[in-house]
Write an enzyme that holds these catalytic residues in place. Structure first.
Site, mmCIF file in Angstrom:
data_model
loop_
_atom_site.group_PDB
_atom_site.id
_atom_site.type_symbol
_atom_site.label_atom_id
_atom_site.label_comp_id
_atom_site.label_asym_id
_atom_site.label_seq_id
_atom_site.Cartn_x
_atom_site.Cartn_y
_atom_site.Cartn_z
ATOM 1 N NE ARG A 85 0.187 -2.781 -4.187
ATOM 2 C CZ ARG A 85 -0.366 -3.126 -2.926
ATOM 3 N NH1 ARG A 85 0.580 -3.448 -2.006
ATOM 4 N NH2 ARG A 85 -1.618 -3.730 -2.978
ATOM 5 C CG HIS A 86 -1.768 1.403 -5.681
ATOM 6 N ND1 HIS A 86 -2.420 1.239 -4.508
ATOM 7 C CD2 HIS A 86 -2.144 0.380 -6.488
ATOM 8 C CE1 HIS A 86 -2.793 -0.245 -4.347
ATOM 9 N NE2 HIS A 86 -2.689 -0.822 -5.475
ATOM 10 N N GLY A 87 -0.547 3.732 -3.353
ATOM 11 C CA GLY A 87 -0.438 3.811 -1.942
ATOM 12 C C GLY A 87 -1.705 3.149 -1.155
#
Ligand SMILES: *[C@@H]1O[C@H](CO)[C@@H](O)[C@H](O)[C@H]1NC(C)=O
Ligand SMILES: *[C@@H]1O[C@H](CO)[C@@H](O)[C@H](O)[C@H]1NC(C)=O
Ligand SMILES: *[C@@H]1O[C@H](CO)[C@@H](O)[C@H](O)[C@H]1NC(C)=O
Length: 462
Positions: A85-87
């Site tokens: 997942r993105h940060g």
């Protein structure tokens, strides 16, 4: 016994109970640290990765490789697929609006002398703006840089400078900017680690794989755009547990009960979560909710994820069929190359997407399935549920599948979630954390032979 002795004993009990309560609340993982809000373990998809892996609070680059050692000495790392997942991100403009409304109410309506309230009214300024709209925060860049370093420490023979320079490491991302920037940050983490300045690394944008949920008509029509699909969440928001939370928030601010809507309480929850995730601050907003309140809001959010991305509706996970097949066909290609005695051409695949990408896939694979459905009326019964997005889906949540070549013990597949060993649901036995690849394929045979995106996502199926 004399009256004095009774009194002494009673005092002792009071003191003991007091101390127990005191130390108990102090001993929870987050409570021990005044920099971390008492409710930090309940932030669902807005939570920090550090709460899921508390050892990272002390040393963000620490890994425990010995925990992942294969059970057979001759095993050799062959391939790794990471779906990440993105940060850490800024709030969406929709949530910024809710936060602004709560901020205004606190400024104009709240009464009280508590120091946290005076801090909110005096010092704290509303710095979230609508144009932040979900962008990757600077902390999110660091999240990915450090994850890249930890994964290269855990799997040095595949995520290596040599493999990266040689083009054996592939990157794929969703087209959303926060994902593209997360991908660039992951690459930058590796480049900095190995002081690579003479080379840029590519990435492919692929929404069919990383944003499949937008392209699955049946999902969009029957779940995304259908309010009925989330009726359990809606009922819980109107229910007695939530009503109590809203009253407690109103009492803390000394405003009329009708001033605090669900969106207001949720805004307090978000403000506390974002201040921690983005700025690493235990903000005065956190004082608006206690642990029970946070557990209730956590459950409301878990109901949403369960019915929108998880087990609530079959199409939620079936929408990820293409990604599922993509992952397994890559494993199959690596397996074939190993059997043919060739070098594995794609040593590492890094795929960066969303909670909405990862949760359906994890669901399709059968992880975190509780025996009872999450509903509006079973909050108490679900206290120990495994479907808990605070644990499963923080920023940079990741599913890593590691393929090992174990010679006479065959090809083995090790699944990790958020850098911790997990076992494929339904596979047991001594080496359950690292079953034979063939056994895993047998376990998922029905999905491997079916799970056809086109067929599942058609609106009217035969
Ligand atoms: C690392 O993992 C091993 C095996 O699970 C465990 O025994 C050990 O205590 C861990 N070390 C640390 C520093 O956490
Ligand atoms: C991505 O990074 C670029 C360059 O650092 C920056 O200008 C842009 O605002 C970032 N976008 C998002 C959505 O985070
Ligand atoms: C708060 O409640 C009072 C009394 O019902 C009402 O006059 C006021 O408009 C409310 N304010 C907000 C922001 O809802």
């Amino acid at each position: 016994m004399t009256a004095a002795a009774w009194k002494y004993l009673l005092n002792l009990c009071v003191v003991t109970v007091f101390c127990c309560c005191f130390f108990r609340s102090d001993a929870t993982t987050s409570g021990a640290n005044p920099d971390i809000p008492a409710i930090a373990d309940y932030f669902t998809t807005k939570g920090r990765y550090e709460e899921v892996n508390p050892h990272l609070r002390d040393d963000i680059l620490s890994v425990n490789g010995s925990a992942l050692q294969p059970p057979f000495e001759q095993c050799r790392l062959a391939h790794l697929t990471a779906i990440i997942r993105h940060g850490t991100r800024y709030p969406s403009s929709k949530n910024v609006k809710k936060m602004q409304r709560l901020y205004e109410l606190v400024q104009t309506g709240a009464r009280g002398q508590e120091s946290w309230l005076r801090e909110l009214q005096g010092q704290w300024t509303m710095w979230y703006t609508e144009d932040m709209d979900g962008r990757l925060a600077p902390k999110g860049v660091l999240d990915h840089k450090r994850l890249a370093v930890r994964l290269s420490k855990l799997f040095p023979s595949v995520l290596s400078e040599e493999k990266l320079r040689g083009g054996y490491v592939q990157f794929m991302t969703s087209s959303k900017h926060r994902c593209v920037n997360s991908t660039l940050a992951f690459q930058a983490g590796l480049a900095e680690l190995w002081a690579i300045t003479d080379k840029e690394f590519d990435h492919a944008v692929n929404d069919a794989l990383m944003r499949f949920f937008d392209q699955c008509t049946r999902f969009v029509e029957e779940v995304e755009d259908n309010p009925e699909a989330l009726s359990e969440m809606e009922k819980f928001r109107q229910g007695p547990e939530m009503r109590r939370v809203l009253q407690k928030v109103a009492d803390r601010l000394r405003v009329p009960y009708n001033n605090i809507t669900y969106d207001m309480a949720e805004a307090a929850f978000y403000l506390c979560a974002y201040e921690l995730a983005i700025k690493t601050v235990n903000s005065p907003w956190c004082q608006l909710l206690d642990e029970v309140d946070a557990q209730v809001i956590e459950y409301a959010n878990d109901l949403k994820q369960f019915w929108k991305r998880g087990y609530g509706h079959d199409i939620n996970s079936k929408a990820s069929c293409t990604l599922f097949h993509d992952v397994f066909s890559r494993l199959e290609t690596a397996a074939r190359e190993i059997r043919d005695g060739q070098e594995v051409t794609e040593a590492v695949t890094v795929q960066i997407g969303h909670a909405e990408t990862l949760l359906p896939l994890i669901t399709l694979l059968g992880f975190f399935k509780d025996s009872t459905t999450l509903t509006a009326t079973n909050f108490a019964e679900q206290t120990h549920r495994t479907f808990r997005t605070s644990h499963i889906m923080p920023y940079i949540a990741n599913l890593v599948l590691v393929l090992y070549d174990c010679g006479s013990d065959g090809l083995r597949l090790q699944p990790l979630l958020n850098e911790n060993l997990v076992t494929f649901p339904g596979l047991s036995g001594q080496t359950a954390s690292m079953p034979r690849f063939e056994e895993v394929k047998e376990h998922y045979r029905e999905l491997l032979q079916g799970c056809d995106f086109e067929a599942e996502c058609k609106l009217f199926r035969n």
